[in-house]
Design an enzyme around this catalytic site. Structure first.
Site, PDB file in Angstrom:
ATOM      1  N   ASN A 111     -19.310  62.246 103.930  1.00  0.00           N
ATOM      2  CA  ASN A 111     -19.968  60.940 103.834  1.00  0.00           C
ATOM      3  C   ASN A 111     -21.381  60.947 104.425  1.00  0.00           C
ATOM      4  O   ASN A 111     -22.316  60.437 103.811  1.00  0.00           O
ATOM      5  CB  ASN A 111     -19.110  59.870 104.513  1.00  0.00           C
ATOM      6  CG  ASN A 111     -17.770  59.698 103.818  1.00  0.00           C
ATOM      7  OD1 ASN A 111     -17.576  60.219 102.721  1.00  0.00           O
ATOM      8  ND2 ASN A 111     -16.851  58.990 104.453  1.00  0.00           N
ATOM      9  N   THR A 156     -55.653  35.653  76.049  1.00  0.00           N
ATOM     10  CA  THR A 156     -54.537  34.987  76.732  1.00  0.00           C
ATOM     11  C   THR A 156     -53.658  34.472  75.602  1.00  0.00           C
ATOM     12  O   THR A 156     -54.187  34.095  74.541  1.00  0.00           O
ATOM     13  CB  THR A 156     -54.992  33.811  77.618  1.00  0.00           C
ATOM     14  OG1 THR A 156     -55.631  32.835  76.791  1.00  0.00           O
ATOM     15  CG2 THR A 156     -55.976  34.236  78.709  1.00  0.00           C
ATOM     16  N   HIS A 157     -52.346  34.513  75.761  1.00  0.00           N
ATOM     17  CA  HIS A 157     -51.413  34.171  74.677  1.00  0.00           C
ATOM     18  C   HIS A 157     -51.624  35.060  73.457  1.00  0.00           C
ATOM     19  O   HIS A 157     -51.289  34.667  72.338  1.00  0.00           O
ATOM     20  CB  HIS A 157     -51.571  32.699  74.248  1.00  0.00           C
ATOM     21  CG  HIS A 157     -51.668  31.727  75.379  1.00  0.00           C
ATOM     22  ND1 HIS A 157     -50.590  31.056  75.902  1.00  0.00           N
ATOM     23  CD2 HIS A 157     -52.734  31.342  76.135  1.00  0.00           C
ATOM     24  CE1 HIS A 157     -50.982  30.295  76.898  1.00  0.00           C
ATOM     25  NE2 HIS A 157     -52.279  30.455  77.070  1.00  0.00           N
ATOM     26  N   SER A 278     -45.219  59.904  59.102  1.00  0.00           N
ATOM     27  CA  SER A 278     -44.031  59.362  58.445  1.00  0.00           C
ATOM     28  C   SER A 278     -43.591  60.339  57.365  1.00  0.00           C
ATOM     29  O   SER A 278     -44.418  60.995  56.746  1.00  0.00           O
ATOM     30  CB  SER A 278     -44.380  58.016  57.819  1.00  0.00           C
ATOM     31  OG  SER A 278     -43.524  57.741  56.725  1.00  0.00           O
ATOM     32  N   ASN A 286     -48.077  57.124  63.629  1.00  0.00           N
ATOM     33  CA  ASN A 286     -47.255  56.212  64.422  1.00  0.00           C
ATOM     34  C   ASN A 286     -47.388  56.490  65.919  1.00  0.00           C
ATOM     35  O   ASN A 286     -47.472  57.637  66.339  1.00  0.00           O
ATOM     36  CB  ASN A 286     -45.793  56.314  63.999  1.00  0.00           C
ATOM     37  CG  ASN A 286     -45.549  55.708  62.619  1.00  0.00           C
ATOM     38  OD1 ASN A 286     -46.252  54.779  62.229  1.00  0.00           O
ATOM     39  ND2 ASN A 286     -44.602  56.249  61.895  1.00  0.00           N
ATOM     40  N   LYS A 326     -25.715  58.564  91.884  1.00  0.00           N
ATOM     41  CA  LYS A 326     -26.631  59.658  91.578  1.00  0.00           C
ATOM     42  C   LYS A 326     -27.173  59.658  90.159  1.00  0.00           C
ATOM     43  O   LYS A 326     -28.377  59.833  89.940  1.00  0.00           O
ATOM     44  CB  LYS A 326     -25.957  60.994  91.879  1.00  0.00           C
ATOM     45  CG  LYS A 326     -25.858  61.209  93.364  1.00  0.00           C
ATOM     46  CD  LYS A 326     -24.886  62.285  93.748  1.00  0.00           C
ATOM     47  CE  LYS A 326     -24.354  61.999  95.121  1.00  0.00           C
ATOM     48  NZ  LYS A 326     -23.356  60.890  95.133  1.00  0.00           N
TER      49      LYS A 326
END
Ligand code: ARG
Length: 461
Positions: A111, A156-157, A278, A286, A326
């Protein structure tokens, strides 16, 4: 009794399914260097305090060196019947040196042994990530130094907002990765206490020297509480939390690269070596590497969650559940290594489409704020009124399908009589970025200075 190291009180050994569910050697073999380092320190300490003889110490140290060399060389035979790395090493040690091997586990339990090994491993992972993030920051700072004045649209947005510089955008990520590095450093500092000597949970009756083993293993001090020491996995959680935040930053960067490389944006081009084609569409390039960096953040976040959920219901002290700590940590470490390296490669060899960025920087009336600011400065109108004037001019331009810069002075004056010729000058994207010279703002001179400062703070230090 059975042949198991702990077999004394058993009549028969574990079933196949018991062995299969119990064995961790398949993954915890990655702890062998840490396990052997821990055993070395423990063995030297036992001899120093007189619990084992110097002859036994020397035999154990020689044997451990041999075991380590066999594992390094790939000739070591791991066995799942021996459950985990600790018993695999100890069993081989016994085969090599005989009786003294049986004295190594005095005043120790698996332990505190696993808690020590795992801390050592996670501590190294924290150190490794520092260099990797630094390399990524270096690539971004290099782009910023080159493109401190390259104007691009800021969003922004994801709607056109105000022009910024490409260098400024790079340096935003440099700050994020800088905070990530400091989170790993903080976690490292906190985890740097040595659990060894806590034994199973209660400590031990042997006159051990925990200061000595702590020092030997590069820890700042021994842990304070033996129960905590064998139960605590905060260090792994903190490491994964820092990793999850880092992965989230990498994912946002990756997302931008995916958007920026599209035919509709064409802001940047990724290097051939980090793009793919592709099988059907001949024109494709890509951004798979970027997409996978974005996706793999999901794994890292999932791994953090997996261990949080394992830990949340465990009474003190050790439970076997904790053996499940782990695999998530190893997966996080491997995933993060790969993602940071891929991101650094993409940024280092990114081709920035300067002309395209400049063209796009003004699209969407991004200098409307500059026009409002001009009205505040020159006409002394309140900002709210200036906002309204500029808004009406945007509407006029939009109705005609033109840019703000295409309006005539007469057009401007039809909305606000006081506007003069020089208002037109503030409609260019170059004017707009240069005006934003407030500390931390996007003005090219600022960005140039901030790039130099970032190089000092993160790369040269
Ligand atoms: N393989 C175990 C783990 O990773 C080591 C500790 C085992 N301790 C025990 N009492 N069975 O957690």
């Amino acid at each position: 009794s059975t042949s198991q190291i702990w077999g004394g009180r058993f009549k028969s050994g574990p079933s196949a399914v018991m062995e299969a569910i119990n064995a961790s050697i398949g993954f915890d073999k990655r702890l062998y260097r840490q396990d052997i380092a821990g055993s070395r320190a423990h063995c030297k300490m036992l001899a120093k305090v007189g619990v084992i003889t110097e002859a036994d110490r020397d035999a154990i140290l020689d044997g451990l060196a041999q075991v380590e060399q066999e594992i390094d060389a790939g000739t070591f035979e791991f066995s799942s019947a021996l459950e985990d790395i600790h018993m695999n090493v100890e069993t081989r040690l016994k085969a090599l040196i005989g009786e003294p091997a049986g004295r190594l586990h005095t005043a120790r339990s698996r332990n505190d042994q696993v808690a020590t090994d795992f801390r050592l491993w996670v501590r190294e992972a924290c150190d490794r990530v520092q260099g990797q993030l630094q390399a990524l920051q270096n690539a971004m700072i290099t782009q910023a130094e080159q493109h401190y004045a390259t104007v691009m649209p800021g969003f922004t947005h994801l709607q056109a907002a105000q022009p910024v510089t490409f260098g400024h955008h790079m340096l935003a990520y440099v700050e994020m990765f800088g905070r990530d590095r400091s989170r790993f450093a903080d976690a490292r500092a906190r985890m740097n206490e040595c659990p060894l000597g806590s034994a199973a949970l209660a400590g031990t009756g042997y006159p051990i020297d925990r200061e000595m083993t702590a020092r030997e293993l590069g820890f700042d001090r021994p842990t304070y509480n033996s129960l905590d020491s064998v139960s605590d996995r905060d260090f792994a959680l903190e490491y994964m939390a820092a990793a999850a935040i880092t992965a989230t930053h990498l994912s946002r960067l990756a997302e931008e690269l995916v958007i920026w490389t599209s035919a509709q944006f064409r802001f940047v081009r990724l290097p051939d070596e980090l793009s793919t084609g592709s099988s059907i569409m001949p024109q494709k390039r890509n951004p798979d590497a970027a997409e996978l960096v974005r996706a793999k953040a999901g794994r890292v976040i999932g791994d953090l969650n997996a261990l949080l959920i394992v830990m949340k219901g465990l009474p003190l002290a050790y439970s076997k559940d904790m053996q499940e700590d782990k695999e998530p940590v190893f997966e996080v470490s491997d995933t993060l290594d790969l993602c940071i390296t891929a991101a650094a490669g993409m940024i280092a060899d990114l081709t920035v489409n300067v002309a395209r960025l400049r063209d796009q920087a003004g699209v969407g009336y991004t200098t409307a704020t500059d026009l409002a600011d001009w009205c505040v400065r020159k006409l002394n109108v309140p900002f709210r009124r200036a906002h309204e004037i500029a808004g009406e001019l945007v509407k006029m331009a939009e109705d005609r399908g033109v840019g703000l810069e295409d309006l005539s002075l007469a057009d401007l004056q039809s909305i606000e009589a006081g506007i003069t010729e020089d208002a037109l000058a503030c409609l260019t994207v170059e004017y707009s970025v240069a005006a934003r010279a407030s500390y931390g703002g996007t003005a090219p001179d600022n960005v140039k200075a901030q790039a130099a400062l970032a190089r000092q703070r993160f790369v040269d230090s």
